[in-house]
Design a protein around this motif. Structure first.
Motif, PDB file in Angstrom:
ATOM      1  N   ARG A   1      -6.535  -3.000  -9.371  1.00  0.00           N
ATOM      2  CA  ARG A   1      -6.156  -3.408  -8.017  1.00  0.00           C
ATOM      3  C   ARG A   1      -6.637  -4.820  -7.715  1.00  0.00           C
ATOM      4  NH1 ARG A   1      -5.198  -1.027  -2.854  1.00  0.00           N
ATOM      5  NH2 ARG A   1      -6.049  -2.290  -1.169  1.00  0.00           N
ATOM      6  N   GLU A   2      -7.894  -5.101  -8.032  1.00  0.00           N
ATOM      7  CA  GLU A   2      -8.457  -6.417  -7.763  1.00  0.00           C
ATOM      8  C   GLU A   2      -7.765  -7.496  -8.586  1.00  0.00           C
ATOM      9  OE1 GLU A   2     -10.635  -7.393  -5.463  1.00  0.00           O
ATOM     10  OE2 GLU A   2     -10.448  -5.345  -4.697  1.00  0.00           O
ATOM     11  N   ALA A   3      -7.395  -7.171  -9.817  1.00  0.00           N
ATOM     12  CA  ALA A   3      -6.697  -8.136 -10.660  1.00  0.00           C
ATOM     13  C   ALA A   3      -5.340  -8.494 -10.056  1.00  0.00           C
ATOM     14  CB  ALA A   3      -6.521  -7.567 -12.062  1.00  0.00           C
TER      15      ALA A   3
ATOM     16  N   LEU B   1      -4.540  -8.234  -6.842  1.00  0.00           N
ATOM     17  CA  LEU B   1      -4.801  -8.952  -5.596  1.00  0.00           C
ATOM     18  C   LEU B   1      -5.082 -10.430  -5.833  1.00  0.00           C
ATOM     19  CD1 LEU B   1      -6.970  -6.581  -3.357  1.00  0.00           C
ATOM     20  CD2 LEU B   1      -4.792  -7.652  -2.753  1.00  0.00           C
ATOM     21  N   ARG B   2      -5.732 -10.733  -6.937  1.00  0.00           N
ATOM     22  CA  ARG B   2      -6.035 -12.134  -7.230  1.00  0.00           C
ATOM     23  C   ARG B   2      -4.770 -12.962  -7.419  1.00  0.00           C
ATOM     24  NH1 ARG B   2     -10.418  -9.802 -10.178  1.00  0.00           N
ATOM     25  NH2 ARG B   2      -9.223  -9.841 -12.146  1.00  0.00           N
TER      26      ARG B   2
ATOM     27  N   GLU C   1      -0.374   3.273  -5.944  1.00  0.00           N
ATOM     28  CA  GLU C   1      -1.790   3.423  -6.299  1.00  0.00           C
ATOM     29  C   GLU C   1      -1.956   4.315  -7.523  1.00  0.00           C
ATOM     30  OE1 GLU C   1      -5.848   5.307  -4.346  1.00  0.00           O
ATOM     31  OE2 GLU C   1      -4.319   4.466  -3.036  1.00  0.00           O
TER      32      GLU C   1
ATOM     33  N   GLU D   1       0.829  -1.197   0.000  1.00  0.00           N
ATOM     34  CA  GLU D   1       0.000   0.000   0.000  1.00  0.00           C
ATOM     35  C   GLU D   1       0.870   1.257   0.000  1.00  0.00           C
ATOM     36  OE1 GLU D   1      -3.118  -0.159  -0.367  1.00  0.00           O
ATOM     37  OE2 GLU D   1      -3.806  -2.083   0.414  1.00  0.00           O
TER      38      GLU D   1
ATOM     39  N   GLU E   1      -9.799   0.508  -9.372  1.00  0.00           N
ATOM     40  CA  GLU E   1     -10.163  -0.611  -8.508  1.00  0.00           C
ATOM     41  C   GLU E   1     -10.108  -1.925  -9.275  1.00  0.00           C
ATOM     42  OE1 GLU E   1     -10.792  -2.235  -4.913  1.00  0.00           O
ATOM     43  OE2 GLU E   1     -10.473  -0.106  -5.358  1.00  0.00           O
ATOM     44  N   GLU E   2     -10.437  -1.875 -10.559  1.00  0.00           N
ATOM     45  CA  GLU E   2     -10.401  -3.078 -11.382  1.00  0.00           C
ATOM     46  C   GLU E   2      -8.984  -3.643 -11.474  1.00  0.00           C
ATOM     47  OE1 GLU E   2     -11.686  -4.529 -15.898  1.00  0.00           O
ATOM     48  OE2 GLU E   2     -11.653  -2.393 -15.380  1.00  0.00           O
TER      49      GLU E   2
ATOM     50  N   GLY F   1      -3.891 -12.826  -0.359  1.00  0.00           N
ATOM     51  CA  GLY F   1      -5.116 -12.082  -0.588  1.00  0.00           C
ATOM     52  C   GLY F   1      -5.109 -10.634  -0.153  1.00  0.00           C
ATOM     53  N   ARG F   2      -3.946 -10.062   0.062  1.00  0.00           N
ATOM     54  CA  ARG F   2      -3.867  -8.652   0.449  1.00  0.00           C
ATOM     55  C   ARG F   2      -2.516  -8.096   0.059  1.00  0.00           C
ATOM     56  NH1 ARG F   2      -0.668  -7.549   4.871  1.00  0.00           N
ATOM     57  NH2 ARG F   2      -0.071  -9.316   6.187  1.00  0.00           N
TER      58      ARG F   2
ATOM     59  N   TRP G   1      -1.686   0.699  -9.900  1.00  0.00           N
ATOM     60  CA  TRP G   1      -3.080   0.234  -9.897  1.00  0.00           C
ATOM     61  C   TRP G   1      -4.019   1.425  -9.731  1.00  0.00           C
ATOM     62  CZ3 TRP G   1       0.366  -2.068  -6.275  1.00  0.00           C
ATOM     63  CH2 TRP G   1       0.320  -1.590  -4.985  1.00  0.00           C
TER      64      TRP G   1
END
Length: 280
Positions: A218-220, A222-223, A208, A203, A215-216, A228-229, A212
């Motif tokens: 960022r989630e990609a 994270l996967r 950011e 973070e 949000e899209e 998971g974080r 990333w």
């Protein structure tokens, strides 16, 4: 956590761990560099933060003044070899020595290789690869004369895996990886240890904005992290501080990865699922 609170990164480390030592942190006023600088200062080191923008120094200088830390700042562009040499000479003249160098200054953004301009390529290579060498050489000369010291370089796991969109940064970090291991062997006879950390996604405002921005995205990302974080800057900084501590006095030329397992092989099946065999 407010800036006036003790850094989370030091909670597992002994007070005054770096007492009497002088540390230089490039890019030490923002992001990960700031957290490493805070940790070193809170554990007793005299910390010199060095970067191009004096504005980035103010927050830590104010916090250090309030906390009673020994924190100073220098303005320098690590891409300029002569200015870096002058910085190293000045720090040693003022502080008497330098025990720790953290090569943290960096630049990065996502851009397809075919669209990357020569200027953009050169800017990132200049900061990350050239800057790390110029700082290592200039401060290393003083460490050699003094009979020892240590350096910590900040890498990324894509230095050995590669990653689309950051050919400039991946190439530069790969060069720093080679530099880390080369200097670790070459300068060990002088009592100098050279190591590196390779954080995964963590973070930060810079990441950011540049890596990333939605949000899209960022989630990609994270996967791809098994835990998971993202890491916190303090978690990454605590790793750096541990590597700089006496507990790692016999570690040399190593890269410590802290990425939640993101750089590991993910396999061809979903964890927890049983894969059935095809019937003949």
């Amino acid at each position: 956590m407010s800036q006036s609170d003790p850094p989370e990164a030091i909670r597992f480390l002994a007070p005054d761990l770096f007492s009497g030592q002088v540390a230089v942190v490039t890019g030490g006023g923002t992001g990960l560099g700031l957290q490493i600088s805070r940790g070193l200062a809170a554990l007793g080191a005299t910390v010199v933060i060095a970067s191009r923008s004096a504005e980035h120094h103010q927050a830590l200088l104010e916090e250090g003044d309030a906390a009673g830390w020994r924190v100073y700042s220098e303005t320098v562009d690590v891409r300029e070899a002569d200015r870096v040499r002058e910085l190293a000479d000045r720090v040693v003249e003022k502080q008497g020595k330098v025990d720790i160098l953290v090569n943290n200054a960096a630049g990065n953004f996502v851009c397809p290789a075919e669209k990357l301009s020569a200027k953009a390529w050169r800017a990132v290579l200049g900061i990350v690869l050239d800057g790390t060498f110029y700082c290592s050489r200039s401060f290393g000369r003083h460490m050699i004369a003094a009979g020892g010291g240590q350096m910590l370089n900040v890498l990324a796991t894509y230095a050995w895996t590669g990653m689309p969109g950051v050919v400039h940064s991946a190439s530069a970090k790969a060069g720093v990886l080679a530099m880390t291991r080369t200097l670790a062997v070459e300068w060990a006879r002088h009592g100098i240890r050279v190591n590196a950390i390779a954080p995964g996604p963590f973070e930060s405002k810079g990441a950011e904005a540049n890596l990333w921005p939605s949000e899209e995205v960022r989630e990609a990302i994270l996967r791809g992290v098994p835990l998971g974080r993202f890491a916190t800057p303090d978690e990454v900084a605590s790793h750096a501080l541990f590597l700089l501590s006496p507990a790692c006095a016999y570690v040399n030329g190593e890269v410590f990865v802290q990425d939640g397992g993101a750089s590991l092989g993910k396999g061809m099946w979903t964890p927890g699922d049983r894969v059935g065999r095809r019937k003949a």
